[in-house]
Design a protein around this motif. Sequence first.
Motif, mmCIF file in Angstrom:
data_model
loop_
_atom_site.group_PDB
_atom_site.id
_atom_site.type_symbol
_atom_site.label_atom_id
_atom_site.label_comp_id
_atom_site.label_asym_id
_atom_site.label_seq_id
_atom_site.Cartn_x
_atom_site.Cartn_y
_atom_site.Cartn_z
ATOM 1 N N ASP A 112 33.108 -23.452 5.817
ATOM 2 C CA ASP A 112 32.084 -24.263 6.011
ATOM 3 C C ASP A 112 30.735 -23.848 5.162
ATOM 4 O OD1 ASP A 112 30.532 -26.270 6.841
ATOM 5 O OD2 ASP A 112 30.601 -25.661 9.070
ATOM 6 N N ASN A 113 30.346 -24.676 4.278
ATOM 7 C CA ASN A 113 29.164 -24.482 3.800
ATOM 8 C C ASN A 113 27.807 -25.179 4.373
ATOM 9 O OD1 ASN A 113 30.169 -23.341 1.165
ATOM 10 N ND2 ASN A 113 30.603 -25.453 0.376
ATOM 11 N N ASN A 114 28.245 -25.630 5.533
ATOM 12 C CA ASN A 114 27.201 -26.283 6.371
ATOM 13 C C ASN A 114 26.758 -25.454 7.428
ATOM 14 O OD1 ASN A 114 26.511 -28.555 4.827
ATOM 15 N ND2 ASN A 114 28.349 -29.541 5.799
ATOM 16 N N SER A 115 27.249 -24.250 7.764
ATOM 17 C CA SER A 115 26.918 -23.187 8.563
ATOM 18 C C SER A 115 25.957 -22.255 8.294
ATOM 19 C CB SER A 115 28.378 -22.597 9.251
ATOM 20 O OG SER A 115 29.021 -21.936 8.214
ATOM 21 N N VAL A 116 25.274 -21.794 9.091
ATOM 22 C CA VAL A 116 24.367 -20.550 9.179
ATOM 23 C C VAL A 116 24.858 -19.437 10.140
ATOM 24 C CG1 VAL A 116 22.588 -21.492 8.208
ATOM 25 C CG2 VAL A 116 22.528 -21.319 10.743
ATOM 26 N N ASP A 117 24.924 -18.314 10.011
ATOM 27 C CA ASP A 117 25.031 -17.269 11.135
ATOM 28 C C ASP A 117 23.851 -17.016 12.013
ATOM 29 O OD1 ASP A 117 23.625 -14.788 10.222
ATOM 30 O OD2 ASP A 117 24.800 -14.866 8.515
ATOM 31 N N LYS A 118 24.203 -16.273 13.303
ATOM 32 C CA LYS A 118 23.123 -16.393 14.355
ATOM 33 C C LYS A 118 22.021 -15.767 13.889
ATOM 34 C CE LYS A 118 23.158 -15.426 19.192
ATOM 35 N NZ LYS A 118 23.999 -15.051 20.129
ATOM 36 N N ALA A 119 22.402 -14.518 13.010
ATOM 37 C CA ALA A 119 21.275 -13.597 12.620
ATOM 38 C C ALA A 119 20.252 -14.357 11.588
ATOM 39 C CB ALA A 119 21.678 -12.154 12.086
ATOM 40 N N CYS A 120 20.761 -15.311 10.637
ATOM 41 C CA CYS A 120 20.034 -15.745 9.734
ATOM 42 C C CYS A 120 19.147 -16.980 10.343
ATOM 43 C CB CYS A 120 20.882 -16.556 8.778
ATOM 44 S SG CYS A 120 20.241 -17.423 7.507
ATOM 45 N N PHE A 121 19.885 -17.589 11.329
ATOM 46 C CA PHE A 121 19.224 -18.620 12.185
ATOM 47 C C PHE A 121 18.012 -18.262 13.066
ATOM 48 C CE2 PHE A 121 18.885 -21.610 15.781
ATOM 49 C CZ PHE A 121 18.595 -22.800 15.070
ATOM 50 N N ARG A 122 18.036 -16.894 13.311
ATOM 51 C CA ARG A 122 16.947 -16.412 14.134
ATOM 52 C C ARG A 122 15.895 -16.145 13.544
ATOM 53 N NH1 ARG A 122 16.327 -13.934 18.875
ATOM 54 N NH2 ARG A 122 18.634 -14.061 19.289
ATOM 55 N N TRP A 123 16.190 -15.456 12.126
ATOM 56 C CA TRP A 123 14.795 -15.166 11.533
ATOM 57 C C TRP A 123 14.380 -16.535 10.725
ATOM 58 C CZ3 TRP A 123 14.861 -16.811 6.442
ATOM 59 C CH2 TRP A 123 16.269 -16.634 5.655
ATOM 60 N N GLN A 124 15.213 -17.436 10.529
ATOM 61 C CA GLN A 124 14.656 -18.682 10.278
ATOM 62 C C GLN A 124 13.828 -19.382 11.061
ATOM 63 O OE1 GLN A 124 17.942 -21.417 8.910
ATOM 64 N NE2 GLN A 124 18.233 -20.374 6.789
ATOM 65 N N MET A 125 14.111 -19.314 12.535
ATOM 66 C CA MET A 125 13.343 -20.034 13.402
ATOM 67 C C MET A 125 11.976 -19.313 13.623
ATOM 68 S SD MET A 125 14.725 -22.807 14.052
ATOM 69 C CE MET A 125 15.219 -22.751 12.190
ATOM 70 N N ARG A 126 12.022 -17.881 13.512
ATOM 71 C CA ARG A 126 11.164 -16.947 13.728
ATOM 72 C C ARG A 126 9.951 -17.491 12.641
ATOM 73 N NH1 ARG A 126 10.592 -12.319 16.913
ATOM 74 N NH2 ARG A 126 8.757 -11.172 16.348
#
Length: 336
Positions: free
Chosen positions: A56-70
């Motif tokens: 799935d190219n439309n997914s991000v992992d949880k760690a990546c999502f966290r720094w993106q949101m920060r």
Amino acid sequence: MELKLNQVFKYFLFKDSYFFCLLLKVVAHIISPFGASTKITVLIYHHVLIGNNLFDNNSVDKACFRWQMRLIKRIFNVITLDQAVEFLNQGVIPRRAIVITFDEGYTDNLTHAQPILQEYDLPCTYFITGAAITSGHLWNEDINHALEYTHNTSLDLQMFDLGVLSTLTHEDKRSTASIIIEKFKYQTPSVQAQWVKQLILIAGSPSAPRQLLTAQQLLELSNCKGVTIGCHTMTHPMFSYISAEVAKQDVLDCKQYLTELVKKPIEHFAYPYGEYGKHFHAEHMNVIASLDFKSAVTTDEGAVEQQSSFYMIKRFTPLDKKPIQFFMRLCLNFNK
């Protein structure tokens, strides 16, 4: 060198360095347009997983999502989709404004994404596919699962006019899954369901586990602070291949289902597949406008400007795994 720069970037981001964040704000402020040219960036996510989903190219992992949101919390102005519509109505858009959205209604939206959004007090709109909540499955995810777990080294897919495709290596499986999904997505939902069943038999794979929120989980999600629930149709059809009347009924079915479930108005819509001129047309925009939706979002890339139609809002896919590239691409999107 590039790896070290990204590590340094994340280090200062999580230390909440005042001067570092100020520098990023200045850069973002300089790059983003102002005055009558000010725009809104609408983010589109699907999955937030622990680790990467190689299918799935439309997914991000949880760690990546966290720094993106920060990063987004520290540097940009996150608003709701309701506020975005209000700002567009007023003709006054705040600079560096961002809206966060998710499509489909995966279970990880509640278990992985929403806790991080709540941690940073960020609002989000979740566009829900109604039938996927009742069934627990999406046809494309079932295809990915069938290909991932098949023990066959190739699949005879001549019944779908796809010939014989290799499943020998993981890369072969991923490539074959993409080919199958591209073929299946132009079919009606009933044909898709039938073909997926036949594919699973050919692959000899076990049944896929539930992937979507249950009705109770969706209700729990809808009650979270800052959450807006939107409509993504009942059966996720490609509007280009069905009549406007059939599309209208499908949308109405989903809107009614979600309204009764969450006990809140459903006022925003996301087009299935979402490319204007390919997956939907002007007649479908008119259908959505006639159903009292405040807005409709696409998958067309770009930002929302003051002259944008409320029923053709562009979105930005934030799949960058490196923070510097993510930050710069996000800033530059305000100029598209």
